[in-house]
Design a protein around this motif. Structure first.
Motif, mmCIF file in Angstrom:
data_model
loop_
_atom_site.group_PDB
_atom_site.id
_atom_site.type_symbol
_atom_site.label_atom_id
_atom_site.label_comp_id
_atom_site.label_asym_id
_atom_site.label_seq_id
_atom_site.Cartn_x
_atom_site.Cartn_y
_atom_site.Cartn_z
ATOM 1 N N ALA A 681 37.715 29.644 5.558
ATOM 2 C CA ALA A 681 38.725 28.620 5.353
ATOM 3 C C ALA A 681 39.845 28.548 6.900
ATOM 4 N N THR A 684 37.430 27.148 9.601
ATOM 5 C CA THR A 684 37.210 25.713 9.534
ATOM 6 C C THR A 684 38.403 24.957 9.679
ATOM 7 N N SER A 685 39.588 25.456 9.846
ATOM 8 C CA SER A 685 40.833 25.050 10.207
ATOM 9 C C SER A 685 40.950 24.950 11.715
ATOM 10 N N GLN A 715 49.345 22.141 11.853
ATOM 11 C CA GLN A 715 48.216 22.690 11.622
ATOM 12 C C GLN A 715 48.325 23.970 10.504
ATOM 13 N N HIS A 718 48.686 22.817 7.069
ATOM 14 C CA HIS A 718 47.583 22.295 6.517
ATOM 15 C C HIS A 718 46.764 23.506 6.065
ATOM 16 N N LEU A 719 46.650 24.454 6.917
ATOM 17 C CA LEU A 719 45.858 25.617 6.421
ATOM 18 C C LEU A 719 46.288 26.220 5.358
ATOM 19 N N THR A 721 47.718 24.944 2.619
ATOM 20 C CA THR A 721 47.304 24.089 1.672
ATOM 21 C C THR A 721 46.027 24.271 1.484
ATOM 22 N N GLN A 722 44.958 24.327 2.337
ATOM 23 C CA GLN A 722 43.693 24.818 2.154
ATOM 24 C C GLN A 722 43.698 25.873 1.518
ATOM 25 N N LEU A 723 44.023 27.079 1.700
ATOM 26 C CA LEU A 723 44.056 28.467 1.190
ATOM 27 C C LEU A 723 44.575 28.442 -0.211
ATOM 28 N N GLU A 725 44.093 26.279 -2.290
ATOM 29 C CA GLU A 725 42.964 25.409 -3.184
ATOM 30 C C GLU A 725 41.808 26.374 -3.642
ATOM 31 N N LEU A 726 41.712 27.577 -2.798
ATOM 32 C CA LEU A 726 40.484 28.418 -2.963
ATOM 33 C C LEU A 726 40.714 29.141 -4.348
#
Length: 737
Positions: A681, A684-685, A715, A718-719, A721-723, A725-726
């Motif tokens: 993740a 990808t970011s 950035q 955003h990272l 937030t992405q983490l 969701e895992l």
């Protein structure tokens, strides 16, 4: 002490064509070699090998095995040599005696790793010829019978070793009587108070019910004879103290609550008579529900066959019955020793049904256990595997095609899947039990039909290791877990190497890596790449190993200062602009900051700061200016010193190509693949990991702290937030210091 002619006569009773010369020669040789040696009891030492030989004659073993029993201590305790025994008795007997000598030196009650390795050696020694095991068990039985002359510490150690290894091994080989005696003798020394208490209660019970066992025997015998089973034999017996104690412990019962202290055995001529006797008994007396087992149609893995049932019999006593043929009784008493396969190599005899007697399933189990040695498990895993196999009772389940699978009690569909085939276990995602989809944690019962549902993309979760009960399943799950983790690290390592090589103008390939593996101390290509992914091996070391002439080229970017900027030598050349009111018009070469002139050295706080954060500078003596995000708890230290605070702001041009460090704490499930999922993740970011530290905070979760390099706050947000969701992540937060 047994005389020479008495030993020969014992063997002649069951083997008229005995090789008397071999027995006489072995007897005389052992007597001469042991000479005046004494045992701890003061008895002549030769009495021990003679008693071991006597025990083996009770099992009706061949003269070669009896000769090995007579000679089994000669190499270790006398001047005898392997070469001498080979010359006098043949290489076959010499090899068996040497194998027993090696086993005697093994310490099976010691620290785990050494104990495991010694257990490996024991099983390897007995795998080539089961006679080694038979002599060793007889040797241990006689030693246990004469243990009183040892010191208390030695008695406890030998008894523990017997209870942990030799008694269950005898049981696994089908030698139930020997197992019971070994357990009882060990119990006496391991827990003398419990042994004395249980023995006393059994003696009192026996005295109180004197004549009851004979009365029940007579009534059962008369009933069977009246129904045509004239040759049926009935024998009752009281259970052994350890058997009673174990049942009290496992069922949490008091002695008074035990209802089956006595057991009765019915012996008949053949298999049909077994079922006929069962029908007679069940017609005459009521059956206790749930207490019926048919081990004739589904024999145990140690070849044991019998019908077990419990009835409310004469005098309204609850009676435990075992019904078996005489051949089955021989197998139950002597186990693997009863198989003529191991008597002079003959295996053509038939059982009472006229069918050829099968080869021993017990020895087949031993062979399968030895095969586990080649699986590459560490010694501790092998020890766990073997002990699980030794101690567990069994349930019998079926595949949809009718194949019988024997499993330990408490086994799950996962154990079943691995028992059928390792690949089926690895790809198992569900199970149908008797046609119904059931959870994989369901405990299997006798007679269950199990159908495994599979998926080609399945990887067995590490948590399965806590669910399964068989050593084979645990070992396979561990191997699959290690392989999955290795694959994930290998993928990460490959990406790291590709980028490192690309930056240096080179191309990475697995083939080119093979010739230099020895320089990196790695066995194969995948190990080396995975080591890079784990951070155990530097990608630059791999580069230098493959291209020894490669020189690192470091490019220094020279920035042109303009009005209002000052340099940050220790912060990668990044420039910050002071607020207008803080400038004096002299330019960056002479910034007047509290009496300091010239370029001021500027550093970040340990947790970093990124464009988008509100930041302040703190002037520190000898350090220059340290930049902190406004949320930093360290700023509280300087609350009473406002003169040291410098208001600062980001003023970066759009062409900026420098990353800034931020610290993030991640709480993740403690399972294989979590770290790789997080790293994926982050990559990808378009974020770089500068460093990582880990620490376990609970049994199921690990706390990881990442120092990340990002372009700006957007950035980073955003990272995060992405983490979050895992599925493997339970929490993510920014860390300020």
């Amino acid at each position: 002490m047994m005389r020479q002619y008495e030993l020969v006569e014992r063997v002649q009773k069951y083997k008229p064509d005995v090789n008397e010369a071999l027995l006489n020669k072995a007897y005389v040789y052992a007597m001469q070699k042991h000479g005046q040696q004494k045992r701890a009891s003061g008895d002549p030492y030769i009495s021990h090998p003679l008693e071991v030989a006597a025990i083996l004659t009770e099992m009706h073993l061949d003269e070669s095995t009896i000769a090995v029993a007579l000679l089994h201590d000669t190499i270790e305790d006398t001047t005898a040599t392997r070469a001498e025994i080979d010359e006098l008795f043949g290489e076959d007997i010499g090899a068996l005696v040497e194998g027993l000598t090696k086993i005697k030196k093994l310490d099976l009650v010691t620290k785990k790793a050494k104990q495991a390795e010694n257990l490996r050696k024991l099983l390897l020694a007995i795998s080539d010829d089961v006679r080694v095991l038979l002599v060793k068990l007889a040797d241990r039985l006689h030693n246990m019978r004469t243990l009183d002359h040892m010191s208390p510490e030695k008695r406890a150690r030998i008894s523990e070793e017997t209870m942990e290894i030799y008694a269950p091994l005898a049981g696994r080989m089908g030698m139930q009587d020997m197992r019971e005696e070994l357990e009882n003798l060990s119990f006496r020394h391991i827990n003398p108070e419990a042994f004395e208490t249980v023995t006393k209660r059994l003696d009192e019970l026996s005295e109180r019910n004197q004549g009851l066992i004979k009365k029940i025997e007579d009534e059962l015998r008369e009933l069977l004879r009246a129904e045509g089973l004239v040759t049926a034999q009935v024998k009752g017996r009281q259970k052994k103290p350890y058997s009673v104690f174990r049942k009290m412990q496992s069922k949490s019962l008091s002695f008074e609550q035990l209802s089956d202290v006595w057991g009765f055995r019915i012996l008949v001529d053949d298999v049909p008579s077994c079922y006929r006797a069962l029908g007679i008994v069940h017609t005459r007396w009521r059956v206790v529900p749930g207490r019926f087992k048919d081990y004739i149609s589904t024999p145990k893995q140690n070849d044991y066959q019998s019908i077990h049932t419990t009835i409310v019999g004469p005098s309204r006593q609850r009676i435990e019955l075992q019904i078996r043929s005489r051949y089955m009784h021989e197998i139950a008493e002597y186990g693997i020793a009863a198989h003529t396969l191991y008597k002079d190599g003959e295996n053509k005899t038939v059982d009472e049904t006229g069918r050829a007697k099968p080869q021993s399933n017990a020895f087949s189990w031993l062979r399968r256990t030895i095969e586990a040695l080649a699986e590459g498990d560490n010694p501790e895993e092998f020890l766990e595997h073997t002990k699980l196999e030794l101690f567990q009772d069994q349930v019998f389940c079926f595949t949809p095609k009718g194949q019988l699978i024997a499993l330990p009690r408490g086994a799950t569909p996962i154990d079943f899947a691995y028992a059928v085939h390792t690949n089926i276990g690895d790809t198992c995602v569900g199970a149908k039990i008797n046609g119904r989809i059931m959870p994989l944690v369901t405990r299997l019962n006798n007679g269950d039909e199990v159908e495994i549902i599979r998926s080609g993309i399945q990887v067995p979760p590490a948590a399965w290791e806590e669910i399964v009960v068989t050593g084979k399943a645990r070992a396979a799950i561990r191997r699959a877990t290690r392989a999955a983790i290795r694959k994930q690290y290998s993928g990460l390592g490959h990406r790291i190497l590709e980028r490192t090589f690309e930056r240096s103008g080179k191309t990475f390939s697995r083939e080119a890596l093979k010739p230099v593996l020895h320089r990196l101390g790695q066995k194969d290509t995948e190990d080396a790449i995975a080591a890079v992914g784990r951070g155990e091996l530097s990608s630059l070391d791999v580069l230098r190993a493959m291209f020894p002439d490669h020189q690192d080229e470091r490019v220094t970017v020279k920035r042109t200062n303009t009005e209002g900027w000052f340099n940050m030598p220790s912060a990668a050349g990044i420039a910050f602009k002071l607020p207008d009111q803080a400038k004096d018009g002299t330019g960056p070469s002479a910034l007047p900051i509290r009496g300091l002139s010239g370029n001021a050295e500027v550093t970040f706080s340990p947790s970093g700061a990124v464009p988008g954060d509100r930041i302040v500078g703190i002037m520190e003596e000898g350090k220059g200016i340290t930049i902190y995000p406004i949320q930093s708890p360290s700023l509280q230290t300087f609350e009473d010193e406002p003169e040291r605070w410098i208001d600062m702001r980001w003023d970066l041009d759009e062409a900026n190509n420098t990353r800034f460090m931020a610290r993030v704490a991640v709480s993740a499930l403690n399972e294989p693949g979590s770290l790789a999922e997080i790293a994926q993740a982050i990559a990808t970011s378009d974020v770089n990991i500068r460093s990582l530290s880990m620490g376990r905070v609970a049994a199921d979760f690990s706390e990881m702290q990442f120092d990340l390099e990002v372009w700006d706050l957007r950035q980073l947000s955003h990272l995060i937030t992405q983490l979050r969701e895992l599925p493997a992540i339970s929490g993510v937060k920014r860390v300020f210091s």
